[in-house]
Design an enzyme around this catalytic site. Structure first.
Site, PDB file in Angstrom:
ATOM      1  N   HIS A 167       0.825  -1.208   0.000  1.00 41.13           N
ATOM      2  CA  HIS A 167       0.000   0.000   0.000  1.00 41.13           C
ATOM      3  C   HIS A 167       0.858   1.256   0.000  1.00 41.13           C
ATOM      4  O   HIS A 167       0.436   2.314  -0.496  1.00 41.13           O
ATOM      5  CB  HIS A 167      -0.929   0.005   1.220  1.00 41.13           C
ATOM      6  CG  HIS A 167      -2.230   0.694   0.979  1.00 41.13           C
ATOM      7  ND1 HIS A 167      -2.332   1.920   0.352  1.00 41.13           N
ATOM      8  CD2 HIS A 167      -3.510   0.330   1.277  1.00 41.13           C
ATOM      9  CE1 HIS A 167      -3.601   2.279   0.290  1.00 41.13           C
ATOM     10  NE2 HIS A 167      -4.332   1.333   0.821  1.00 41.13           N
ATOM     11  N   ASP A 395      -9.740  -6.587 -18.700  1.00 40.39           N
ATOM     12  CA  ASP A 395      -9.827  -7.617 -19.740  1.00 40.39           C
ATOM     13  C   ASP A 395      -8.481  -7.773 -20.441  1.00 40.39           C
ATOM     14  O   ASP A 395      -8.020  -6.874 -21.140  1.00 40.39           O
ATOM     15  CB  ASP A 395     -10.915  -7.238 -20.744  1.00 40.39           C
ATOM     16  CG  ASP A 395     -11.106  -8.275 -21.835  1.00 40.39           C
ATOM     17  OD1 ASP A 395     -10.417  -9.313 -21.814  1.00 40.39           O
ATOM     18  OD2 ASP A 395     -11.953  -8.038 -22.716  1.00 40.39           O
TER      19      ASP A 395
END
Length: 454
Positions: A167, A395
């Site tokens: 993070h 995708d």
């Protein structure tokens, strides 16, 4: 990842870097938004499941070269993720992300003979099985890597892309910016990705006249939880009784919850921000609090991130790459949450807290860390992710993901949130709990929604 598991076989361990000479040596200083995460070495982990009805050999020969070449080209734009976190030269308290030519990202390719559909469905799935699909990100004191990736093939069934990112390198918005850019480049055949908009790394856009960097660093150092050198392999973690479940809110559920909240608010003559996120968080929070045997005069806490890019003056571009989130902390008496109108009370508290982030959210930023860290023992409900990330648009050329899971939500009360894959306007919530606890939560969750429909 557990290479000694009989279900998983590592085929390749490699490293991928930006094209040689494509990125100049760079040092990017951490800002006060970044330094909050210095003591938190548990990576954020996501799994992207894709249907792929082809044998492993087809993936190795036809897909893997493109996957790696497109990653290399994408890292040219997102080069800090190939770099390392280190202490700035000549400083005891300043840190930076350093990149030099040749820095790279570990990339593991594995084959799994388990049941792809069992792991990717919404029902309860053993966490220990999911963790096999997560790449390890080793901890280092001198030069800390920031990103690790893994592609796991289920022959003739599917592919899982696993991501582990610290993070301190970036928030969820930036992480998904990278993932979508990589996926787009891969889908286009490994050509130079068109990253629109390109990531922005200029740290001078986040001035710090109040010295928040030093405030956050001192507060974080004063609260150090024990950390292991690595995330242990699943076989060594006592997660065998823990399961992950995805709960879906359909658009109809959300609209009914909103109508209930707004009707009660009108009866009381009050008004507050009432959005999809407000009612979803309130419903899950009320279910969790009611499961716990906590005195009614105690406080219940909810913690979720707020994107500060639009809240700075002047606002930051959406493409700013790094951390730019602050904590929104909501508290309400347990007695109010477990009461007959508990969901409505939770929604009102959340709605008013969100309203409080619109103006002057950073005015009391000095208190952010010192307010939040002591509440860890209070088991707040904490949130990872956002429907705005649009994770189901990632995708690689195999179609959209069948499922996207966050596996780094292992603490009590931690949840993930994303848009629904199946319905526009719906929401998915991911949770990890002990199986018997999950059974109780699931019963409360679905029974409540059934009552709402009557």
């Amino acid at each position: 990842m557990a290479s000694n598991s009989p279900a998983l076989r590592v085929l390749e361990n490699s490293r991928v870097s930006p094209p040689s000479g494509s990125v100049a040596t760079a040092s990017i200083p951490l800002t006060f938004f970044d330094i909050i995460w210095l003591m938190h070495y548990q990576p954020v982990e996501r799994l992207f499941f894709y249907d792929f009805p082809h044998p492993t050999a087809h993936f190795i020969d036809s897909c893997l070269p493109n996957l790696k070449s497109s990653l290399s080209l994408t890292l040219q734009h997102f080069f800090p993720l190939a770099g390392n976190l280190r202490r700035s030269l000549g400083s005891d308290d300043r840190y930076e992300i350093s990149y030099v030519d040749g820095d790279s990202v570990p990339f593991t390719v594995a084959e799994h003979d388990g049941d792809f559909h069992d792991l990717s469905d919404a029902h309860a799935c053993d966490v220990s099985k999911l963790l096999q699909l997560v790449p390890q990100l080793l901890k280092s004191q001198d030069a800390q890597p920031l990103l690790a990736l893994q592609a796991t093939v289920f022959p003739n069934r599917g592919i899982v892309i696993g991501v582990s990112v610290l993070h301190i390198a970036c928030d969820g918005s930036s992480s998904m910016h990278f993932m979508k850019s990589w996926a787009s480049a891969c889908k286009s055949g490994g050509s130079m990705p068109v990253v629109a908009p390109p990531p922005l790394f200029d740290r001078t856009l986040i001035p710090d006249p109040r010295g928040l960097y030093s405030v956050f660093l001192d507060d974080a150092k004063g609260f150090q939880a024990p950390q292991n050198d690595t995330v242990p392999p699943p076989g060594e973690i006592p997660f065998t009784d823990m399961v992950h479940v995805t709960f879906s809110f359909k658009q109809d559920h959300i609209q009914r919850l909103k109508r209930l909240v707004l009707a009660r608010a009108a009866e009381r003559g009050t008004s507050f921000h009432c959005s999809t996120i407000v009612v979803v968080f309130a419903y899950v929070w009320a279910c969790l609090v009611r499961m716990r045997d906590v005195a009614s005069d105690r406080k219940a806490y909810l913690l979720f991130p707020v994107d500060c890019r639009g809240r700075l003056q002047p606002p930051l571009p959406a493409a700013y790459f790094g951390n730019c989130v602050g904590p929104c902390l909501v508290e309400v008496a347990v007695g109010d949450v477990i009461g007959e109108e508990g969901f409505v009370a939770a929604a009102e508290a959340i709605g008013k807290a969100i309203e409080g982030t619109k103006d002057g959210f950073l005015d009391d930023a000095e208190r952010w860390v010192r307010r939040v860290l002591p509440l860890v023992t209070e088991l707040p409900m904490s949130v990872a992710g956002s429907p705005k990330f649009r994770v189901y648009e990632t995708d690689f050329g195999w179609g959209g993901p069948k499922k996207v899971l966050v596996t780094s939500i292992l603490g009590p009360g931690a949840i993930s949130v994303a848009e629904s894959k199946d319905e526009q306007g719906g929401i998915e919530i991911g949770m990890v709990l002990l199986k018997h606890v999950m059974d109780e939560f699931s019963a409360r969750f679905w029974n409540g929604l059934k009552l709402l429909a009557k």
